[in-house]
Design a protein around this motif. Structure first.
Motif, PDB file in Angstrom:
ATOM      1  N   VAL A 139     -15.435  91.716 -41.587  1.00  0.00           N
ATOM      2  CA  VAL A 139     -15.542  90.423 -42.269  1.00  0.00           C
ATOM      3  C   VAL A 139     -16.220  90.585 -43.626  1.00  0.00           C
ATOM      4  N   ARG A 140     -17.200  91.448 -43.701  1.00  0.00           N
ATOM      5  CA  ARG A 140     -17.860  91.678 -44.985  1.00  0.00           C
ATOM      6  C   ARG A 140     -16.847  92.184 -46.025  1.00  0.00           C
ATOM      7  N   ARG A 141     -15.990  93.114 -45.623  1.00  0.00           N
ATOM      8  CA  ARG A 141     -14.970  93.613 -46.545  1.00  0.00           C
ATOM      9  C   ARG A 141     -13.992  92.501 -46.936  1.00  0.00           C
ATOM     10  N   LEU A 142     -13.592  91.702 -45.974  1.00  0.00           N
ATOM     11  CA  LEU A 142     -12.673  90.600 -46.255  1.00  0.00           C
ATOM     12  C   LEU A 142     -13.278  89.648 -47.273  1.00  0.00           C
ATOM     13  N   ARG A 143     -14.520  89.265 -47.056  1.00  0.00           N
ATOM     14  CA  ARG A 143     -15.167  88.304 -47.956  1.00  0.00           C
ATOM     15  C   ARG A 143     -15.448  88.905 -49.335  1.00  0.00           C
ATOM     16  N   ALA A 144     -15.708  90.202 -49.378  1.00  0.00           N
ATOM     17  CA  ALA A 144     -16.039  90.836 -50.653  1.00  0.00           C
ATOM     18  C   ALA A 144     -14.819  90.977 -51.551  1.00  0.00           C
ATOM     19  N   ALA A 145     -13.656  91.220 -50.967  1.00  0.00           N
ATOM     20  CA  ALA A 145     -12.470  91.497 -51.777  1.00  0.00           C
ATOM     21  C   ALA A 145     -11.408  90.416 -51.674  1.00  0.00           C
ATOM     22  N   GLN A 146     -11.112  89.962 -50.448  1.00  0.00           N
ATOM     23  CA  GLN A 146      -9.961  89.076 -50.276  1.00  0.00           C
ATOM     24  C   GLN A 146     -10.285  87.622 -50.596  1.00  0.00           C
ATOM     25  N   PHE A 147     -11.431  87.122 -50.174  1.00  0.00           N
ATOM     26  CA  PHE A 147     -11.767  85.731 -50.477  1.00  0.00           C
ATOM     27  C   PHE A 147     -11.778  85.477 -51.985  1.00  0.00           C
ATOM     28  N   PRO A 148     -12.413  86.345 -52.804  1.00  0.00           N
ATOM     29  CA  PRO A 148     -12.339  86.132 -54.250  1.00  0.00           C
ATOM     30  C   PRO A 148     -10.908  86.219 -54.780  1.00  0.00           C
ATOM     31  N   GLU A 149     -10.116  87.120 -54.224  1.00  0.00           N
ATOM     32  CA  GLU A 149      -8.718  87.230 -54.639  1.00  0.00           C
ATOM     33  C   GLU A 149      -7.976  85.930 -54.364  1.00  0.00           C
ATOM     34  N   ASP A 150      -8.210  85.346 -53.203  1.00  0.00           N
ATOM     35  CA  ASP A 150      -7.576  84.087 -52.822  1.00  0.00           C
ATOM     36  C   ASP A 150      -8.020  82.927 -53.696  1.00  0.00           C
ATOM     37  N   ALA A 151      -9.176  83.055 -54.328  1.00  0.00           N
ATOM     38  CA  ALA A 151      -9.731  81.955 -55.120  1.00  0.00           C
ATOM     39  C   ALA A 151      -9.501  82.136 -56.619  1.00  0.00           C
ATOM     40  N   GLY A 152      -8.737  83.151 -57.010  1.00  0.00           N
ATOM     41  CA  GLY A 152      -8.552  83.437 -58.428  1.00  0.00           C
ATOM     42  C   GLY A 152      -7.098  83.409 -58.846  1.00  0.00           C
ATOM     43  N   PRO A 153      -6.813  83.792 -60.096  1.00  0.00           N
ATOM     44  CA  PRO A 153      -5.439  83.746 -60.614  1.00  0.00           C
ATOM     45  C   PRO A 153      -4.513  84.768 -59.975  1.00  0.00           C
ATOM     46  N   LEU A 154      -5.063  85.788 -59.313  1.00  0.00           N
ATOM     47  CA  LEU A 154      -4.227  86.787 -58.647  1.00  0.00           C
ATOM     48  C   LEU A 154      -3.932  86.417 -57.195  1.00  0.00           C
ATOM     49  N   LEU A 164     -29.732  91.627 -46.528  1.00  0.00           N
ATOM     50  CA  LEU A 164     -29.448  90.418 -47.307  1.00  0.00           C
ATOM     51  C   LEU A 164     -27.999  90.406 -47.797  1.00  0.00           C
ATOM     52  N   PRO A 165     -27.454  89.216 -48.042  1.00  0.00           N
ATOM     53  CA  PRO A 165     -26.116  89.131 -48.637  1.00  0.00           C
ATOM     54  C   PRO A 165     -26.091  89.804 -50.004  1.00  0.00           C
ATOM     55  N   SER A 166     -24.933  90.302 -50.397  1.00  0.00           N
ATOM     56  CA  SER A 166     -24.799  90.952 -51.699  1.00  0.00           C
ATOM     57  C   SER A 166     -24.833  89.930 -52.824  1.00  0.00           C
ATOM     58  N   GLU A 167     -25.081  90.406 -54.035  1.00  0.00           N
ATOM     59  CA  GLU A 167     -25.063  89.520 -55.200  1.00  0.00           C
ATOM     60  C   GLU A 167     -23.689  88.887 -55.375  1.00  0.00           C
ATOM     61  N   ASP A 168     -22.636  89.657 -55.141  1.00  0.00           N
ATOM     62  CA  ASP A 168     -21.294  89.107 -55.282  1.00  0.00           C
ATOM     63  C   ASP A 168     -21.059  87.977 -54.296  1.00  0.00           C
ATOM     64  N   TYR A 169     -21.489  88.150 -53.045  1.00  0.00           N
ATOM     65  CA  TYR A 169     -21.271  87.110 -52.046  1.00  0.00           C
ATOM     66  C   TYR A 169     -22.065  85.854 -52.381  1.00  0.00           C
ATOM     67  N   ILE A 170     -23.284  86.034 -52.857  1.00  0.00           N
ATOM     68  CA  ILE A 170     -24.097  84.875 -53.254  1.00  0.00           C
ATOM     69  C   ILE A 170     -23.392  84.124 -54.376  1.00  0.00           C
ATOM     70  N   GLY A 171     -22.915  84.866 -55.369  1.00  0.00           N
ATOM     71  CA  GLY A 171     -22.233  84.239 -56.489  1.00  0.00           C
ATOM     72  C   GLY A 171     -20.992  83.469 -56.069  1.00  0.00           C
ATOM     73  N   GLU A 172     -20.304  83.980 -55.062  1.00  0.00           N
ATOM     74  CA  GLU A 172     -19.081  83.315 -54.606  1.00  0.00           C
ATOM     75  C   GLU A 172     -19.358  81.943 -53.999  1.00  0.00           C
ATOM     76  N   GLN A 173     -20.594  81.673 -53.643  1.00  0.00           N
ATOM     77  CA  GLN A 173     -20.938  80.364 -53.070  1.00  0.00           C
ATOM     78  C   GLN A 173     -21.238  79.341 -54.155  1.00  0.00           C
ATOM     79  N   MET A 174     -21.123  79.734 -55.419  1.00  0.00           N
ATOM     80  CA  MET A 174     -21.465  78.850 -56.530  1.00  0.00           C
ATOM     81  C   MET A 174     -20.209  78.451 -57.293  1.00  0.00           C
ATOM     82  N   PRO A 175     -20.169  77.231 -57.844  1.00  0.00           N
ATOM     83  CA  PRO A 175     -19.009  76.850 -58.668  1.00  0.00           C
ATOM     84  C   PRO A 175     -18.909  77.680 -59.943  1.00  0.00           C
ATOM     85  N   VAL A 176     -20.062  77.993 -60.558  1.00  0.00           N
ATOM     86  CA  VAL A 176     -20.122  78.882 -61.712  1.00  0.00           C
ATOM     87  C   VAL A 176     -21.163  79.942 -61.401  1.00  0.00           C
ATOM     88  N   ILE A 177     -20.761  81.214 -61.449  1.00  0.00           N
ATOM     89  CA  ILE A 177     -21.658  82.294 -61.045  1.00  0.00           C
ATOM     90  C   ILE A 177     -22.722  82.516 -62.120  1.00  0.00           C
TER      91      ILE A 177
END
Length: 875
Positions: free
Chosen positions: A351-366, A620-633
């Motif tokens: 799940v950590r790998r999924l959230r680190a790579a795929q969730f951001p991919e799903d939320a972006g232009p790619l 602790l959660p990674s910086e990337d994961y924390i940022g993903e919980q924000m509308p603007v990182i």
């Protein structure tokens, strides 16, 4: 938007047509020379179309045609024509044999696609469309042929000659050359073709299958690496046994070969019977590999072996079905690793790998569906969505059907489609037909991009002694898909009483799987004399973002009492994220909230918890994961907030961390318990160093001592990384010492490069510039490039520097890399696609970097497509 020098052809899934011809036999004869290799090919064609074919297009790229014959007769110029995309045969007969001879240039092939020469070896990579760089053919996955391959090379430089299948004959030639002929009895698409020639040593073993056949296992490596293949060989044998036990799948050839190389764009490739691997997923010894390296080898070795059935014996109709082999096989390798190790820890890692790579991919232009609808360059769709999310879709079907029923579906799938090129619909249909279940809703999962948001609300009725749970789903708009339909979401759940025990759910079951198929549904559970706390999405039963109604006390309770490992971990993560986001919003609120403090203290004080799981709970959660919980990182604020919380936890629990660090010290062993103990001990050291906020050298001395005295690379590298990235510590002597000790081990020097590139200091950009001109850096070795540029892009405060310097530097390096290795350049470009998530100055700077790339002369198709889909001017 104008992109320099590109005329990309968009391939649409809806345009698929069956090939007008099939190739039944392919015989290749390769006379191997680094500068000029000649390839003679003999292909047997048979028309499958009902109407006459006036033009037959064969794929070919970077080929110099020397001769062309059909049925033994040299073709006249009016009977064919050459194009940029290949060879067109005019008015071909219904059946014929085509013989061609071409010249190719392996040493000049820096793309590492097709046949190339690197590190003194001839290697191939034909997935997805590399075979067309070797000869003219129908280079598509639905064209399956039997291959015979004859290799010729100088005995001195290439004593080893390998290809798919079985070696039928060998012999000597004049001038010190020799040859070997290989035959593969199983029809396969061209993307599964492989050959290797070079000076390699071999490590041999054997495996007896369930039916009693003996299979020779061979791992080909450099002579010095023969002692580093134990983990790979052991993983291979365990994977073969697991596939027999769990899926009834037995290996089908007499030998199974693996070749390790540093010059490889991917992790590994499942070519039939001859797997070519990135060396990082083969080579390991305690002195040179970490526990993570060992686990990566286990996973990737298994993954490529499992492809023998899910990918090779049953292959793809077209490249839009890529997840049919990759998502399914990722699920299989995840389950294998879960059975070999701690299932709970494995699931957290998945799940950590999924959230680190795929969730951001799903939320972006790619963003794209697991089965895309269109592409310009198929290499760009080897993504986390196809692999990781694709595996989650298979897992959801497995969850709904159950283990035995899923096996029935797989048995029917293999029975129906062995030796065929099929679609995702064929897979889902096999699951449906074997179990009399309607799974049609899962086809929406495959065709719809985006990560669903699952909102849960619940209430306890003391008068009725009942608990009502309401679930609602919503999927945000993604490029090209503004409106989303509901998808079936299996939600594994339980209700816990105040003692932390699961209570019966409308009967005797203490865990249930709720299937949310509509936008909103409710369930009521009766006969509950006391209030309950819901444990939802247990085991992360669906790839969604869960918004739960639980307060901090309930999360703290689950963090201590939930018997589902994933949800216990998730509860602490949620508490940490809430605290971190509060600090990001207002730095003066930086603290350790009581609920989180209680959860950390309870975990630190519970020695009965498996050490590996305990380490997960305390990370602790990674910086990337924390940022993903924000509308603007907020890049700097996230970094400082996490740094502050790490320091606070380190300071407030010094005795506990110190106790763990000393109590867990042990002589190196390679078993699950020892791996967990090392992981927890090194986590304790990281907290101790983080808590050393005044810059005292005390804690750094522990790290220096560990670095000097470690009897394994896991502990040595953990100390090395802490020292190099310590804000107060000068580690120049450690950097020099590490390089001096390990400069002859490429995989370790990759780590040496990567750790420096990931150091969160302002001077890191200048340091990375120096690394790119270091004598050990090589633009033609993908591992080395990924270590430096990938490490740099994963360094938030430096890559996302407010002045845009990180983006400008990165774009310059991608321009250079694109001329050598477009595939790697395109994959490394994806961090620039996330520009929308940052503040206006960073958006502008990232946009300028993308524009600079877009204007590059002779921009590759690979990189052009990523830029086209990412560029802010497009929106």
């Amino acid at each position: 938007m104008t992109i320099s020098g590109t005329n990309a052809v968009v391939v649409q899934r809806g345009d698929y047509k069956v090939p007008s011809y099939q190739i039944s036999e392919i015989a290749l004869d390769l006379r191997l020379d680094p500068e000029n290799t000649e390839v003679s090919a003999c292909l047997h064609f048979q028309c499958t179309a009902t109407a006459p074919v006036t033009e037959l297009h064969l794929d070919g790229e970077s080929l110099e045609l020397l001769s062309l014959q059909r049925d033994g007769r040299t073709l006249a110029e009016h009977e064919y024509r050459l194009t940029d995309a290949g060879l067109v045969l005019l008015n071909p007969p219904e059946s014929f044999v085509l013989e061609s001879r071409v010249r190719i240039h392996p040493a000049a092939n820096s793309t590492l696609s097709g046949l190339y020469h690197a590190g003194g070896q001839f290697l191939t990579q034909c997935e997805a469309e590399g075979f067309r760089r070797i000869t003219y053919t129908l280079d598509r996955p639905d064209c399956l042929a039997r291959f015979t391959v004859t290799l010729h090379a100088p005995q001195k430089n290439c004593p080893v000659l390998l290809a798919n299948g079985n070696c039928m004959a060998t012999g000597d030639e004049e001038d010190g050359w020799h040859w070997a002929r290989w035959e593969d009895p199983y029809p396969k698409p061209a993307y599964l073709f492989a050959m290797v020639a070079g000076d390699l040593a071999v490590v041999r073993d054997q495996y007896r299958t369930a039916s009693g056949r003996d299979v020779v296992l061979e791992i080909y490596v450099a002579e010095r690496d023969t002692g580093a293949c134990v983990q790979a060989m052991d993983s291979l044998k365990r994977a073969m046994h697991w596939d027999e036990e769990v899926y009834g799948r037995e290996y089908d050839l007499d030998r199974y070969m693996i070749v390790a190389t540093d010059s490889f764009n991917m992790g590994a490739m499942e070519n039939k019977g001859l797997n070519i691997f990135n060396a990082k997923y083969v080579l390991a010894s305690p002195e040179t590999a970490t526990d993570n390296d060992y686990q990566g080898i286990e996973s990737v070795i298994a993954h490529e072996y499992f492809h023998n059935w899910t990918g090779n014996r049953v292959t793809l109709r077209d490249w839009f079905q890529l997840s049919l082999k990759e998502g399914l096989t990722v699920f299989r390798d995840q389950e294998f690793s879960a059975d070999q190790n701690s299932r709970g820890v494995q699931r957290i890692d998945d799940v950590r790998r999924l959230r680190a790579a795929q969730f951001p991919e799903d939320a972006g232009p790619l963003a794209h569906p697991v089965r895309p609808d269109a592409y310009s360059e198929i290499n760009n769709f080897y993504t986390a969505t196809v692999y990781e999310k694709g595996a989650e879709l298979v897992r959801m079907i497995h969850t709904l059907l159950g283990k035995a029923q899923f096996r029935q579906g797989m048995d029917l799938y293999f029975q129906r489609h062995d030796g065929q090129a099929v679609t995702i619909e064929d897979f889902v249909a096999a699951m449906e037909d074997a179990n009399q279940r309607d799974l049609s809703g899962f086809r929406r999962w495959y065709g719809q991009a985006g990560t669903p948001i699952l909102r849960a609300t619940g209430s306890y009725d003391p008068a009725r002694h009942s608990y009502t749970l309401t679930l609602r789903q919503e999927t945000p708009a993604t490029p090209g898909q503004p409106v989303k339909e509901p998808v079936p979401i299996p939600v594994r759940m339980a209700l816990l009483n105040t003692q932390g025990q699961r209570v019966p759910l409308n009967g005797t079951d203490r865990e249930s799987i709720l299937l949310l198929e509509q936008t909103e549904q409710s369930w009521t559970f009766d006969n509950l004399p006391d209030p309950v706390i819901p444990s939802l999405l247990r085991g992360f039963s669906a790839p969604v973002r869960l918004e739960s109604p639980l307060d901090d006390d309930a999360r703290s309770f689950l963090a201590s009492h939930d018997d589902d490992p994933f949800n216990r971990w998730e509860s602490i993560q949620d508490l940490a994220v809430k605290a971190l986001l509060a600090t990001v919003a207002d730095a003066s609120l930086a603290s350790l909230p009581s609920a989180l403090r209680h959860a950390v203290a309870a975990t630190l004080g519970d020695a009965q918890i498996d050490p590996a799981f305990r380490a997960e709970l305390l990370s602790l959660p990674s910086e990337d994961y924390i940022g993903e919980q924000m509308p603007v990182i907020a890049v700097e604020a996230v970094h400082h907030a996490r740094d502050s919380l790490m320091r606070t936890i380190g300071m407030q629990f010094v005795p506990e961390w110190m106790g763990l660090y000393h109590d867990l010290a042990a002589t190196y062993q390679r078993d699950g318990l020892s791996i967990g103990r090392r992981r927890l001990r090194n986590l304790a050291l990281s907290y101790l160093i983080a808590g050393d906020h005044e810059g005292h050298e005390g804690m750094a001395l522990y790290a220096r001592q560990q670095y000097a005295q470690a009897d394994n690379m896991t502990d040595r590298l953990a100390a090395f990384q802490l020292l190099v990235q310590h804000r107060h510590h000068d580690a120049e002597d450690i950097l020099l010492d590490f390089y001096r000790r390990w400069h002859e081990y490429p995989l370790l020097i990759d780590k040496w490069f990567a750790i420096q590139a990931a150091t969160p200091r302002p001077e890191t950009l200048r340091q990375v510039e120096h690394l790119l001109v270091h004598p050990a850096f090589d633009w033609r070795v993908p591992n080395r490039v990924r270590a430096v540029l990938g490490g740099f892009a994963a360094n938030p405060t430096v890559f996302h520097a407010a002045d845009g310097s990180g983006y400008a530097f990165y774009a310059e390096q991608l321009r250079r890399l694109d001329d050598l290795n477009p595939q790697t350049a395109a994959r490394l470009a994806t961090p620039l696609s996330r520009w929308q998530r940052y503040d206006a100055p960073r958006q502008q700077a990232m946009g300028e970097a993308l524009k600079m790339l877009a204007g590059k002369p002779k921009l590759s198709r690979d990189l052009a497509e990523v830029i086209q889909r990412s560029h802010p001017n497009k929106h």
